[in-house]
Design an enzyme around this catalytic site. Structure first.
Site, PDB file in Angstrom:
ATOM      1  N   ASN A  94       0.809  -1.219   0.000  1.00 17.14           N
ATOM      2  CA  ASN A  94       0.000   0.000   0.000  1.00 17.14           C
ATOM      3  C   ASN A  94       0.841   1.268   0.000  1.00 17.14           C
ATOM      4  O   ASN A  94       0.365   2.322  -0.423  1.00 17.14           O
ATOM      5  CB  ASN A  94      -0.931   0.005   1.212  1.00 17.14           C
ATOM      6  CG  ASN A  94      -1.604   1.337   1.421  1.00 17.14           C
ATOM      7  OD1 ASN A  94      -2.497   1.730   0.669  1.00 17.14           O
ATOM      8  ND2 ASN A  94      -1.170   2.072   2.445  1.00 17.14           N
ATOM      9  N   SER A 111      -3.748   3.405  -8.381  1.00 17.63           N
ATOM     10  CA  SER A 111      -4.544   4.645  -8.390  1.00 17.63           C
ATOM     11  C   SER A 111      -5.163   4.808  -9.766  1.00 17.63           C
ATOM     12  O   SER A 111      -4.604   4.353 -10.774  1.00 17.63           O
ATOM     13  CB  SER A 111      -3.645   5.847  -8.097  1.00 17.63           C
ATOM     14  OG  SER A 111      -4.315   7.070  -8.374  1.00 17.63           O
ATOM     15  N   LYS A 145       2.458   4.566 -11.185  1.00 21.09           N
ATOM     16  CA  LYS A 145       1.311   3.693 -10.899  1.00 21.09           C
ATOM     17  C   LYS A 145       0.918   2.873 -12.126  1.00 21.09           C
ATOM     18  O   LYS A 145       0.507   1.716 -12.002  1.00 21.09           O
ATOM     19  CB  LYS A 145       0.127   4.530 -10.413  1.00 21.09           C
ATOM     20  CG  LYS A 145       0.307   5.104  -9.005  1.00 21.09           C
ATOM     21  CD  LYS A 145       0.511   4.022  -7.962  1.00 21.09           C
ATOM     22  CE  LYS A 145       0.446   4.580  -6.545  1.00 21.09           C
ATOM     23  NZ  LYS A 145       0.708   3.532  -5.517  1.00 21.09           N
ATOM     24  N   TYR A 156       3.998  10.549 -10.894  1.00 18.99           N
ATOM     25  CA  TYR A 156       3.225   9.658 -10.027  1.00 18.99           C
ATOM     26  C   TYR A 156       2.346   8.734 -10.857  1.00 18.99           C
ATOM     27  O   TYR A 156       2.306   7.518 -10.636  1.00 18.99           O
ATOM     28  CB  TYR A 156       2.368  10.490  -9.072  1.00 18.99           C
ATOM     29  CG  TYR A 156       1.401   9.666  -8.245  1.00 18.99           C
ATOM     30  CD1 TYR A 156       1.852   8.887  -7.198  1.00 18.99           C
ATOM     31  CD2 TYR A 156       0.034   9.675  -8.520  1.00 18.99           C
ATOM     32  CE1 TYR A 156       0.975   8.125  -6.432  1.00 18.99           C
ATOM     33  CE2 TYR A 156      -0.849   8.925  -7.772  1.00 18.99           C
ATOM     34  CZ  TYR A 156      -0.374   8.152  -6.730  1.00 18.99           C
ATOM     35  OH  TYR A 156      -1.253   7.397  -5.998  1.00 18.99           O
TER      36      TYR A 156
END
Length: 280
Positions: A93, A148, A166, A162
């Site tokens: 996570n 995400s 992901k 980012y």
């Protein structure tokens, strides 16, 4: 019997938010849980939340560690084995949209920021998967990676590093899932949308009141979140638990479950941010 009785889980990034909610849920349903994060005070808050849920103190292993370091990863695994004797579930996570040290945004962010983003959001998952693999093979265990909706396919100009990390995590998860299923190890992914963790507001420099207003405002706009509200960490934790429960989800392998209240089906928030994002 609780669905995670006799299971041992590691939940990275569990000092708050989704990780904390997942740790509390798994432990409250019978799992022995290792929680971890870099902030000892926030990690203790998670430990207290687990205990408050009625979990025995002997079922919680709290490890202050940096998941991006080899020493931190090794400590996390060795302490879990020493305390609980095995590993059944790994919840990867830990992740963050790391602010640029020089205040640069969008595609102007420094390469050092790019590298840190991939180290935390992808490399740490790859390393943990490699290190935990022999232990999960023994238990026919589960890995759930938290990604995400920033991974795409829609563009994310406000956070390209980012979102790219992901997206890479998603593809790695799919590939690793097929590689490891022959050993009885299942890997799946959860893609959260907006979740009231502060994650989406810290990078914008918002205080607690401004953060609450942000999430309320996003939830009130059907073109952003059709469900009409931002998720709580517990909403995502329940999806994580479903994928970690072999009895409930045994035939799901290498898949991504999107839990976003419908955001990715309308994509209105992309236009919302593109319109309001500041220029460099």
């Amino acid at each position: 019997m609780a669905r995670f009785s006799d299971k041992v889980a590691i939940v990275t990034g569990s000092s708050n938010g989704i990780g904390r909610a997942a740790a509390v849920l798994l432990a409250s349903e019978g799992a022995k849980v290792t929680i971890t994060g870099r902030d000892s005070e926030r990690l203790e808050e998670t430990r207290q939340a687990v205990l408050k849920a009625g979990v025995a103190e002997s079922h919680v292993n709290s490890v202050v560690a940096d998941i991006t370091s080899a020493d931190g990863q090794d400590l996390l695994i060795s302490s879990t084995l020493e305390k609980f004797g095995k590993i059944d579930i790994l919840i990867n996570n830990a992740g963050a949209n790391i602010p640029d040290a020089n205040g640069k945004t969008r595609t102007e962010g420094g390469i050092d920021t790019f590298l840190k983003m991939f180290q935390l959001n992808l490399q740490s998952v790859v390393e943990m998967t490699q290190k935990v693999r022999p232990h999960l093979a023994k238990t026919r265990g589960e890995i759930v990676n938290v990604s995400s909706i920033a991974a795409g396919p829609a563009a994310q100009p406000q956070g390209p590093y980012y979102s790219s990390a992901k997206a890479a995590l998603d593809q790695y998860s799919r590939s690793a899932a097929i590689d490891l299923i022959s050993e009885g190890i299942r890997i799946n992914v959860v893609q959260p949308g907006f979740v009231e963790t502060g994650f989406s507001t810290v990078a914008r420099g918002l205080n607690a009141e401004e953060s609450a207003n942000f999430y309320s405002s996003m939830g009130a706009q059907p073109h952003c979140i059709p469900a009409g509200f931002c998720a709580k960490p517990e909403h995502i934790a329940s999806v994580i638990a479903f994928l970690a429960d072999r009895k409930a989800s045994e035939y799901i392998v290498g898949q991504t479950i999107t839990a976003d209240g419908g955001s990715t089906l309308v994509l209105g928030f992309h236009a919302h941010f593109a319109r309001k994002a500041p220029k460099n």
